[in-house]
Design a protein around this motif. Structure first.
Motif, PDB file in Angstrom:
ATOM      1  N   TRP A 251      11.925 -14.522   5.009  1.00  8.37           N
ATOM      2  CA  TRP A 251      11.444 -13.832   6.107  1.00  8.37           C
ATOM      3  C   TRP A 251      11.569 -12.386   5.764  1.00  8.37           C
ATOM      4  CZ3 TRP A 251      14.860 -17.834   7.229  1.00  8.37           C
ATOM      5  CH2 TRP A 251      16.310 -17.575   7.511  1.00  8.37           C
TER       6      TRP A 251
ATOM      7  N   ALA B 292       1.182 -19.101  17.508  1.00 10.25           N
ATOM      8  CA  ALA B 292       1.010 -20.521  17.815  1.00 10.25           C
ATOM      9  C   ALA B 292      -0.276 -20.607  18.484  1.00 10.25           C
ATOM     10  CB  ALA B 292       2.101 -21.199  18.482  1.00 10.25           C
TER      11      ALA B 292
ATOM     12  N   GLY C 100      12.656 -23.061  11.521  1.00 10.62           N
ATOM     13  CA  GLY C 100      11.275 -23.928  11.544  1.00 10.62           C
ATOM     14  C   GLY C 100      11.196 -24.471   9.882  1.00 10.62           C
TER      15      GLY C 100
ATOM     16  N   TRP D 232       3.815 -19.200   7.909  1.00 10.80           N
ATOM     17  CA  TRP D 232       4.012 -17.935   8.449  1.00 10.80           C
ATOM     18  C   TRP D 232       5.792 -17.532   8.443  1.00 10.80           C
ATOM     19  CZ3 TRP D 232       0.235 -14.221   9.912  1.00 10.80           C
ATOM     20  CH2 TRP D 232      -1.066 -14.684  10.157  1.00 10.80           C
TER      21      TRP D 232
ATOM     22  N   GLU E  85      10.969 -12.320  18.268  1.00 11.73           N
ATOM     23  CA  GLU E  85      10.542 -13.300  17.522  1.00 11.73           C
ATOM     24  C   GLU E  85       9.643 -14.605  18.316  1.00 11.73           C
ATOM     25  OE1 GLU E  85      13.064 -15.113  14.512  1.00 11.73           O
ATOM     26  OE2 GLU E  85      12.326 -16.993  14.874  1.00 11.73           O
ATOM     27  N   ARG E  86      10.178 -14.701  19.680  1.00 11.47           N
ATOM     28  CA  ARG E  86       9.445 -15.386  20.636  1.00 11.47           C
ATOM     29  C   ARG E  86       8.044 -14.986  20.724  1.00 11.47           C
ATOM     30  NH1 ARG E  86      14.238 -16.917  23.226  1.00 11.47           N
ATOM     31  NH2 ARG E  86      14.381 -14.947  24.417  1.00 11.47           N
TER      32      ARG E  86
ATOM     33  N   ILE F 222       5.466 -22.155  11.171  1.00 11.89           N
ATOM     34  CA  ILE F 222       5.972 -20.931  11.163  1.00 11.89           C
ATOM     35  C   ILE F 222       7.491 -20.920  11.048  1.00 11.89           C
ATOM     36  CG2 ILE F 222       6.464 -18.888  13.017  1.00 11.89           C
ATOM     37  CD1 ILE F 222       4.220 -20.311  14.511  1.00 11.89           C
TER      38      ILE F 222
ATOM     39  N   GLY G 196      11.206 -18.507  11.064  1.00  9.62           N
ATOM     40  CA  GLY G 196      11.538 -17.214  11.536  1.00  9.62           C
ATOM     41  C   GLY G 196      12.896 -16.975  11.424  1.00  9.62           C
TER      42      GLY G 196
ATOM     43  N   ARG H  55       5.967 -15.555  17.772  1.00 13.37           N
ATOM     44  CA  ARG H  55       5.929 -16.973  17.287  1.00 13.37           C
ATOM     45  C   ARG H  55       4.702 -17.501  18.313  1.00 13.37           C
ATOM     46  NH1 ARG H  55       9.235 -20.832  15.070  1.00 13.37           N
ATOM     47  NH2 ARG H  55      10.923 -19.709  14.125  1.00 13.37           N
ATOM     48  N   SER H  56       4.595 -17.057  19.545  1.00 10.54           N
ATOM     49  CA  SER H  56       3.638 -17.585  20.587  1.00 10.54           C
ATOM     50  C   SER H  56       2.378 -16.920  20.238  1.00 10.54           C
ATOM     51  CB  SER H  56       4.373 -17.226  22.067  1.00 10.54           C
ATOM     52  OG  SER H  56       4.317 -15.964  22.183  1.00 10.54           O
TER      53      SER H  56
END
Ligand code: IPD
Length: 256
Positions: A204, A52, A67, A76, A44-45, A60, A62, A48-49
């Protein structure tokens, strides 16, 4: 790069990353029968990054990091590993699911199945695809000949789930549950099963899959009605021929 291409590449990269630890990670529980691994957080990180960095103004949400989307027109939805219980046990039926909504409408989605390196994707109005093969829902019009996946979680009661399964079996359908809502929806889009239904599923898990089904010519209930985006809703996804009958048999309204 447009959002579809971005989403496809990201889901594939994230899926391949998830697969590097397939069946090798320790699982813990977030709740009863609700499995999580360190890789759910790591994937997920990663997703996400990337979002972003590319689309800093988009919201976002997740599964692991939460979020919110209040006031945001572009959202997203990430499930870093859908089918975590399978993933943790080395059962090759799980995926990464990334959906994108504009003004509350599913617009782009990608689901990567790392065990087969299959990439499902769809953009609103542009069809649903696995790789470069266009997907179409099953043409079966007989519930008694249909295979229906019934998703399950402890978020709804046992009696309600048993009643759902009983109604479908009495109507003559074959019922299964394989443990990934997103892949269950991809199966409907690809015509490998006739329907997916669940008493409660989170956005999700199904944002990308709903778009796959719709773009493959199928129908779903209005999942994003009310608070569907933030707190989830019931879900029916099937073909046009079965939709009304299925909704009636299981007693699930199509407007939520
Ligand atoms: C779960 C799976 C399962 C569905 C549940 C989901 P997770 O997601 O998609 O098939 O029935 O509703 O919560 O926990 O594996 O990401």
């Amino acid at each position: 790069m447009d959002r579809l291409e971005f989403c496809r590449n990201l889901a594939r990269d994230a899926g391949r990353f998830a697969h590097t630890k397939f069946g090798q990670v320790e699982a813990s529980l977030k709740g009863r029968h609700d499995v999580v691994t360190a890789m759910d957080h790591d994937v997920e990180r990663f997703v996400r990054s990337a979002i972003a960095a590319r689309y800093p103004d988009d919201a976002i949400i997740g599964e692991e990091g939460g979020g919110h989307a209040v006031g945001s027109e572009r959202v997203w939805l990430i499930d870093p590993i859908d089918g975590t219980a399978n993933y943790a046990r080395g059962i090759p039926h799980y995926c990464v699911s990334i959906g994108y909504l504009e003004h509350g409408v599913p617009t782009v989605g990608a689901v990567h199945d790392p065990s087969h390196d299959w990439l499902y994707s769809a953009a609103r109005g542009d069809g649903a695809w696995r790789g470069d093969e266009r997907l179409a829902v099953s043409r079966c019009a007989d519930l008694a000949a249909a295979t229906i996946e019934c998703g399950w979680s402890t978020r709804r009661g046992t009696a309600d789930y048993l009643a759902l399964v009983a109604r479908l079996l009495v109507a003559g359908g074959a019922v299964r549950r394989v443990g990934s809502g997103a892949l269950g929806l991809a199966d409907v889009a690809a015509g490998r099963s006739e329907a997916y239904c669940e008493l409660h599923i989170n956005a999700w898990d199904c944002a990308a899959g709903i778009l796959l089904v719709r773009e493959a010519g199928g129908h779903t209930n209005n999942f994003f009605a009310g608070d569907g985006l933030t707190t989830g809703n019931p879900l029916i996804a099937t073909n046009a021929a079965l939709c009304a009958e299925l909704a009636e048999v299981i007693g699930m309204p199509l407007n939520c």
